[in-house]
Design an enzyme around this catalytic site. Structure first.
Site, mmCIF file in Angstrom:
data_model
loop_
_atom_site.group_PDB
_atom_site.id
_atom_site.type_symbol
_atom_site.label_atom_id
_atom_site.label_comp_id
_atom_site.label_asym_id
_atom_site.label_seq_id
_atom_site.Cartn_x
_atom_site.Cartn_y
_atom_site.Cartn_z
ATOM 1 N N ASP A 164 -15.237 5.045 37.211
ATOM 2 C CA ASP A 164 -14.985 5.475 35.832
ATOM 3 C C ASP A 164 -16.081 4.957 34.903
ATOM 4 O O ASP A 164 -16.905 4.129 35.295
ATOM 5 C CB ASP A 164 -13.605 4.991 35.363
ATOM 6 C CG ASP A 164 -13.530 3.474 35.294
ATOM 7 O OD1 ASP A 164 -14.230 2.883 34.457
ATOM 8 O OD2 ASP A 164 -12.772 2.867 36.090
ATOM 9 N N HIS A 184 -20.760 2.426 43.853
ATOM 10 C CA HIS A 184 -20.119 3.546 44.557
ATOM 11 C C HIS A 184 -20.257 4.858 43.782
ATOM 12 O O HIS A 184 -19.506 5.798 44.019
ATOM 13 C CB HIS A 184 -18.637 3.240 44.816
ATOM 14 C CG HIS A 184 -18.435 2.128 45.809
ATOM 15 N ND1 HIS A 184 -17.281 1.386 45.883
ATOM 16 C CD2 HIS A 184 -19.257 1.624 46.765
ATOM 17 C CE1 HIS A 184 -17.399 0.481 46.842
ATOM 18 N NE2 HIS A 184 -18.589 0.602 47.386
ATOM 19 N N PRO A 279 -4.683 -10.781 40.122
ATOM 20 C CA PRO A 279 -3.273 -11.164 40.294
ATOM 21 C C PRO A 279 -2.981 -11.634 41.719
ATOM 22 O O PRO A 279 -2.035 -12.376 41.947
ATOM 23 C CB PRO A 279 -2.497 -9.880 39.996
ATOM 24 C CG PRO A 279 -3.472 -8.926 39.424
ATOM 25 C CD PRO A 279 -4.836 -9.349 39.849
#
Ligand SMILES: [Zn+2]
Length: 308
Positions: A164, A184, A279
């Protein structure tokens, strides 16, 4: 005896002012860089695992992991951010593994393979157009903004595995700029498969199978497909930044996709501090000096608060 007690009674940082010893005085950081064994030959017991443990909020004598990360960043000039899907998650970007693994009854891994461009181009490009369309409906989150703002005070290089363009949009909004290497590829980019002519255009509908104006070759999204080599320039620039950086921040990456995951490994081998924001435990957690568990859009603003 008194001399011996004095000798052993103080951490080895006394010989290297300004360097912090870990709880076991394992010497892996205080040792001068020239004498430090290389990352790969270092025995496991020499690693600084207890380091994060001693800097817990329960011990008021030691800074919290976030405060320690902030201090390391404040005392450095060259930063490398190694970014994965976790940074864009709060913006609502789905990785292709999130979408039930299927698009029009076809497996997305199959659609993301270079062979599909030759055998089922129409459905492949309509899937990519669907993903490009998603990008038009999302915006940068607090994590992107914190990362973009870091370029105001530091020499920042970003090596991202994300396709993105949210980080670039955050930079535009804040009127700052720094190199962002998409190892990528990038969904916003359109490229001619034959002549390599490339341009950024999210509105062009790839589902209509457009052709190149220069050579009439087929146009494609500027991402790396399974079965293709990574573009050399982003990789080379990322490795150069890894070699030069003082602090490498790993943001929301599983650290299991190679060769991209070799970038932070290179930074660690070159002596940089590694700070992980994730996380979950990742494939690179064992290399990190500090692992801060939490989502990027919450943790990054806390680290960079007051630095900009
Ligand atoms: Zn062309």
């Amino acid at each position: 005896m008194k001399m011996l007690r004095e000798w052993f009674g103080k951490p080895p940082t006394r010989f290297f002012p300004g360097r912090q010893a870990c709880a076991f005085w394992c010497l892996c950081r205080p040792m001068p860089d020239l004498l430090r064994p290389s990352l790969y030959s270092r025995p496991l017991t020499m690693k600084c695992y207890p380091r994060t443990g001693v800097m817990s909020p329960d011990n008021p004598q030691k800074p919290s992991p976030i405060a320690q990360a902030r201090a390391w960043i404040a005392n450095s000039r060259k930063l490398l951010f190694f970014v994965g899907a976790g940074l864009s998650k709060a913006s609502g970007i789905k990785t292709f593994r999130d979408e039930d693994g299927l698009y029009q009854d076809r497996r997305v891994e199959e659609l993301a393979h270079v062979d599909s461009f030759f055998h089922q181009r129409e459905i492949m490009l309509s899937w990519y157009q669907h993903r490009r369309q998603q990008l038009l409906n999302v915006s940068p989150n607090e994590g992107h903004r914190a990362l973009a703002a870091a370029a105001k005070t530091h020499d920042v290089v970003v090596a991202t595995q994300n396709v993105d363009d949210l980080l670039e949009r955050a930079q535009q909004n804040m009127q700052v700029t720094c190199p962002v290497w998409h190892v990528h590829g990038a969904l916003a980019q359109v490229r001619c498969h034959d002549c390599g002519l490339a341009f950024n255009d999210l509105t062009l509908d790839l589902g209509t199978l457009p052709v190149c104006e220069a050579c009439h070759g087929p146009l494609r999204p500027g991402v790396v497909w399974f079965g293709e080599a990574l573009p050399p320039e982003p990789l080379q620039e990322s490795f150069a930044a890894a070699q030069a950086c003082e602090v490498c921040v790993l943001v929301g990456t599983s650290g299991v996709v190679y060769p991209a995951a070799m970038i932070p490994e290179q930074a660690a081998a070159a002596g940089a501090r590694l700070i992980e924001v994730n996380p979950n435990t990742s494939g690179l957690s064992h290399l990190c000096d500090i692992s801060i568990r939490g989502p990027a859009d919450e943790i990054l603003p806390q680290i960079f608060e007051g630095l900009n």
